[in-house]
Write an enzyme that holds these catalytic residues in place. Structure first.
Site, PDB file in Angstrom:
ATOM      1  N   GLU A  46       0.870  -1.161   0.000  1.00  0.00           N
ATOM      2  CA  GLU A  46       0.000   0.000   0.000  1.00  0.00           C
ATOM      3  C   GLU A  46       0.918   1.226   0.000  1.00  0.00           C
ATOM      4  O   GLU A  46       1.838   1.300   0.811  1.00  0.00           O
ATOM      5  CB  GLU A  46      -0.873  -0.020   1.263  1.00  0.00           C
ATOM      6  CG  GLU A  46      -1.911   1.074   1.214  1.00  0.00           C
ATOM      7  CD  GLU A  46      -2.814   1.132   2.435  1.00  0.00           C
ATOM      8  OE1 GLU A  46      -2.782   0.206   3.261  1.00  0.00           O
ATOM      9  OE2 GLU A  46      -3.544   2.125   2.532  1.00  0.00           O
ATOM     10  N   ARG A 281       5.883 -13.387   9.186  1.00  0.00           N
ATOM     11  CA  ARG A 281       6.520 -12.110   8.899  1.00  0.00           C
ATOM     12  C   ARG A 281       7.897 -12.069   9.544  1.00  0.00           C
ATOM     13  O   ARG A 281       8.202 -12.840  10.457  1.00  0.00           O
ATOM     14  CB  ARG A 281       5.671 -10.946   9.403  1.00  0.00           C
ATOM     15  CG  ARG A 281       5.358 -11.020  10.884  1.00  0.00           C
ATOM     16  CD  ARG A 281       4.462  -9.879  11.340  1.00  0.00           C
ATOM     17  NE  ARG A 281       5.168  -8.614  11.362  1.00  0.00           N
ATOM     18  CZ  ARG A 281       4.783  -7.538  10.662  1.00  0.00           C
ATOM     19  NH1 ARG A 281       3.727  -7.576   9.897  1.00  0.00           N
ATOM     20  NH2 ARG A 281       5.474  -6.425  10.735  1.00  0.00           N
ATOM     21  N   LYS A 291       4.981   0.250   9.626  1.00  0.00           N
ATOM     22  CA  LYS A 291       5.014   1.592   9.032  1.00  0.00           C
ATOM     23  C   LYS A 291       4.499   2.636  10.004  1.00  0.00           C
ATOM     24  O   LYS A 291       5.032   3.734  10.090  1.00  0.00           O
ATOM     25  CB  LYS A 291       4.136   1.604   7.780  1.00  0.00           C
ATOM     26  CG  LYS A 291       4.860   1.147   6.531  1.00  0.00           C
ATOM     27  CD  LYS A 291       3.933   1.283   5.338  1.00  0.00           C
ATOM     28  CE  LYS A 291       3.564  -0.055   4.786  1.00  0.00           C
ATOM     29  NZ  LYS A 291       2.556  -0.050   3.747  1.00  0.00           N
TER      30      LYS A 291
HETATM   31  P1  ATP Z   1       3.036  -2.396   7.963  1.00  0.00           P
HETATM   32  O1  ATP Z   1       2.412  -3.298   8.977  1.00  0.00           O
HETATM   33  O2  ATP Z   1       4.443  -2.053   8.228  1.00  0.00           O
HETATM   34  O3  ATP Z   1       2.203  -1.203   7.638  1.00  0.00           O
HETATM   35  P2  ATP Z   1       1.856  -3.685   5.815  1.00  0.00           P
HETATM   36  O4  ATP Z   1       1.717  -5.153   5.804  1.00  0.00           O
HETATM   37  O5  ATP Z   1       0.637  -2.933   6.177  1.00  0.00           O
HETATM   38  O6  ATP Z   1       3.090  -3.277   6.675  1.00  0.00           O
HETATM   39  P3  ATP Z   1       1.849  -3.460   3.019  1.00  0.00           P
HETATM   40  O7  ATP Z   1       2.240  -2.311   2.188  1.00  0.00           O
HETATM   41  O8  ATP Z   1       0.429  -3.851   3.047  1.00  0.00           O
HETATM   42  O9  ATP Z   1       2.345  -3.114   4.463  1.00  0.00           O
HETATM   43  O10 ATP Z   1       2.763  -4.723   2.749  1.00  0.00           O
HETATM   44  C1  ATP Z   1       3.076  -5.212   1.489  1.00  0.00           C
HETATM   45  C2  ATP Z   1       3.492  -6.642   1.619  1.00  0.00           C
HETATM   46  O11 ATP Z   1       4.611  -6.766   2.484  1.00  0.00           O
HETATM   47  C3  ATP Z   1       2.383  -7.489   2.205  1.00  0.00           C
HETATM   48  O12 ATP Z   1       2.221  -8.608   1.387  1.00  0.00           O
HETATM   49  C4  ATP Z   1       2.870  -7.841   3.571  1.00  0.00           C
HETATM   50  O13 ATP Z   1       2.405  -9.100   3.956  1.00  0.00           O
HETATM   51  C5  ATP Z   1       4.392  -7.810   3.418  1.00  0.00           C
HETATM   52  N1  ATP Z   1       5.040  -7.492   4.686  1.00  0.00           N
HETATM   53  C6  ATP Z   1       4.841  -6.414   5.456  1.00  0.00           C
HETATM   54  N2  ATP Z   1       5.566  -6.485   6.578  1.00  0.00           N
HETATM   55  C7  ATP Z   1       6.263  -7.650   6.528  1.00  0.00           C
HETATM   56  C8  ATP Z   1       7.195  -8.314   7.400  1.00  0.00           C
HETATM   57  N3  ATP Z   1       7.577  -7.788   8.561  1.00  0.00           N
HETATM   58  N4  ATP Z   1       7.711  -9.499   6.998  1.00  0.00           N
HETATM   59  C9  ATP Z   1       7.355 -10.032   5.830  1.00  0.00           C
HETATM   60  N5  ATP Z   1       6.483  -9.471   4.970  1.00  0.00           N
HETATM   61  C10 ATP Z   1       5.929  -8.296   5.307  1.00  0.00           C
HETATM   62 MG    MG Z   2      -1.096  -3.628   5.078  1.00  0.00          MG
END
Ligand code: ATP
Ligand code: MG
Length: 578
Positions: A46, A281, A291
């Site tokens: 996102e 993760r 984030k």
């Molecule tokens: P955050 O929790 O930091 O906001 P998010 O999952 O909301 O991260 P996205 O932009 O939706 O952020 O993530 C894009 C991709 O990265 C998703 O498929 C998510 O599962 C993966 N991702 C995010 N954080 C991790 C992590 N710590 N380890 C592995 N994959 C991750």
């Molecule tokens: Mg997300």
């Protein structure tokens, strides 16, 4: 989540359970489609912030599988949440993915996608679902809806609007789209089962009203699809085969499958449909990977920005001096599993050292300088009269040649390389002791000068003119200490930034801990250093090993040729927690 900290320092075979799944799918022909690869993955961020090291794991995984199976990986912006998203984030995310070494273009085309490009399709599918009786417009207030949702022990209660005629829901939905209502007045929900033990199946919302400007579609829409509705459709529209996400989405999988099945029934997406798989993760010790939390550090001025070298963002670790190769190796090494845990930060540093050790040019830097005067050295008035010295660019690669510098009467040495009263086992400079000035001469310490507060300001020594490194005479001198130095007459002054972990706690945000209360106040130390003269030509982003001190990079923002600023990427050996 388990609090076990894994230290994957061994290069043991990596586990990735997804490979077994893909191998089976290939054997069974599960995702065979004419003219298409049988493995199509996607990385779907996102655009609401900067990518971090956790995302790097997802990037390496998705792009890595596509590469290894001759498939392709889409970079897709999941931009369905207009208030928080921005073009700035789209740009940095593209840049970070490329920097990590991956590419969404292949021979078949450009695989950069935006969920917002499917808004018309999402809308049409929602109209279909309403017409087919699979969705309805709910007009309860948010509070009523929350109260009627039930909880884990209590089934939900059907909305009084659940059995609204499809035609009435459709009319309301069209009027929602036309902007006739305020946010929250109506919402579209899938009609599944309010008594499902899986909360995500209790008539989840699929469309809501948001009078918000979107960074790509502008003001064209005032209704936006929910993530859980849009995401499976994005995957299906793009013919993704393996949709890989983190474990918290496991409970969303039934709805993922439900929505794709309905869309397929309506002829909006074709078989074979994507399948979702979840993996653990990345949690890295002394690091937060969220984030939202990283934004807090930036907005409260704890760090200088998203690219502060202490940040675990891709832009931060890049500026810190990490290489894409080290990050890729790290993601390989930690493997892909379904069990949550913490990876020890030293695993990441180990990968960096392994990458940089064979590559990095060696150089000398004196970080906490103390003046050393060789009293019996011939007088000279500067560099012209100094004596030339040289050292290998890389100790294991003689073909890379030598670095040239000079030795003179006045040198800079490390403060820690002199002790007026030596402690036991101290072999460096103290009155009466001999040490070798690395790549130079053997000297014997004669004493020191102090200021009025008793601080040592100058150390004195005499040198042995026949002891120069690389000459025959040098063999006659056996000394235990070997210290580094630069010539005060030709050394270059440089700013050096030494970093430590950003948090004092290994798992700063686990179990509801307040990570903001666990900040390390000493995570950055700036020192004035002297470096050997050849370092003057170093371009920003160049990585060096300063002997004894570690790996450094010329800061990509603040360093300029002739006036370098260095970030320490990591020390030479693992010193964390030891
Ligand atoms: P955050 O929790 O930091 O906001 P998010 O999952 O909301 O991260 P996205 O932009 O939706 O952020 O993530 C894009 C991709 O990265 C998703 O498929 C998510 O599962 C993966 N991702 C995010 N954080 C991790 C992590 N710590 N380890 C592995 N994959 C991750
Ligand atoms: Mg997300």
């Amino acid at each position: 989540m388990s609090n076990d900290i894994k230290n994957n320092d061994s290069a043991a075979p990596v586990s990735n359970f997804l490979r077994a799944i893909i191998d089976k799918d290939l054997a069974d022909g599960t995702h065979t489609r004419p003219g298409m690869p049988s493995v199509i993955t996607r990385f779907p961020p996102e655009p609401n912030g900067y990518l971090h090291i956790g995302h790097a794991k997802a990037i390496c995984l998705n792009f890595g599988l596509a590469r290894d199976y001759a498939g392709r990986c889409h970079l897709r912006f999941d931009d369905t949440n207009p208030e928080k998203e921005d073009q700035e984030y789209v740009d940095t995310i593209k840049d970070s993915v490329q920097w990590l070494g991956f590419d969404w273009n292949d021979a078949g085309g450009n695989h950069l996608y935006f969920a917002s490009d499917y808004f018309d399709k999402f809308y049409a599918i929602a109209e279909y679902l309403i017409t087919a009786g699979h969705a309805y417009v709910d007009s309860q207030s948010a509070e009523e809806m929350a109260a009627n949702r039930g909880d884990f022990s209590k089934p939900g209660v059907n909305s009084p609007f659940r059995d609204r005629a499809p035609a009435e829901s459709l009319d309301l939905f069209r009027r929602m789209k036309a902007g006739e209502f305020q946010g929250g007045e109506h919402i579209v929900r899938a009609k599944i089962d309010m008594a499902s033990p899986n909360m995500n199946m209790r008539d989840p919302a699929i469309y809501r009203i948001r009078h918000a400007h979107h960074h790509r579609t502008g003001d064209a829409w005032c209704i936006y699809p929910m993530y859980d509705y849009a995401h499976p459709l994005e995957d299906a529209i793009e013919n993704i085969t393996h949709s890989i996400c983190t474990l918290e989405f496991q409970d969303h999988r039934p709805f993922y499958d439900w929505i794709i099945e309905r869309a397929a029934e309506g002829g909006f997406v074709s078989q074979p449909v994507p399948r979702q798989y979840e993996f653990a993760r990345l949690n890295l010790t002394y690091v937060v990977t969220s984030k939202r939390k990283l934004r807090q550090l930036v907005e409260q001025g704890i760090v200088s920005g998203w690219d502060d070298p202490r940040m675990p963002t891709i832009v931060g670790i890049r500026r810190r001096g990490y290489t894409p190769e080290a990050i890729q190796a790290f993601c390989e090494r930690i493997g892909v599993t379904r069990s949550d845990g913490w990876i020890d930060y030293s695993t990441l540093e180990g990968c960096l050292r392994e990458d940089l050790d064979p590559k990095a040019t060696r150089a000398t830097a004196v970080l906490r300088p103390l003046k050393l005067i060789i009293d019996n050295f011939p007088e000279n008035e500067g560099v012209e009269n100094a004596i030339a010295c040289s050292a290998p660019v890389h100790p294991h690669h003689p073909e890379r040649g030598n670095r040239e510098f000079t030795i003179g009467k006045q040198l800079w040495i490390e403060q820690e390389d002199f002790m007026e009263t030596p402690s036991k086992g101290y072999f460096r400079l103290f009155p009466g002791n001999k040490v070798r000035l690395r790549y130079g001469y053997v000297v014997e310490c004669t004493g020191c000068d102090k200021d009025e507060n008793g601080n040592v300001i100058t150390v004195h020594c005499n040198y042995f003119a026949d002891s120069k490194s690389g000459t025959e005479g040098s063999a006659n001198y056996k000394v235990k200490g070997n210290i580094h130095w630069v010539n005060a007459a030709d050394a270059l002054e440089a700013e050096v930034r030494l970093y430590d972990r950003l948090f004092t706690d290994a798992t700063p945000d686990a179990g509801g801990k307040d990570f903001m209360a666990l900040l390390n106040p000493n995570a950055l130390e700036v020192v004035r250093a002297y470096v050997e003269p050849g370092v003057a030509s170093v371009e920003p982003d160049t990585r060096l090993q300063f002997e004894r001190h570690g790996y450094f990079v010329a800061d990509r923002v603040d360093s300029v040729v002739g006036k370098p600023v260095f970030n320490r990427v990591t020390t030479l050996k693992d010193s964390w927690g030891k």
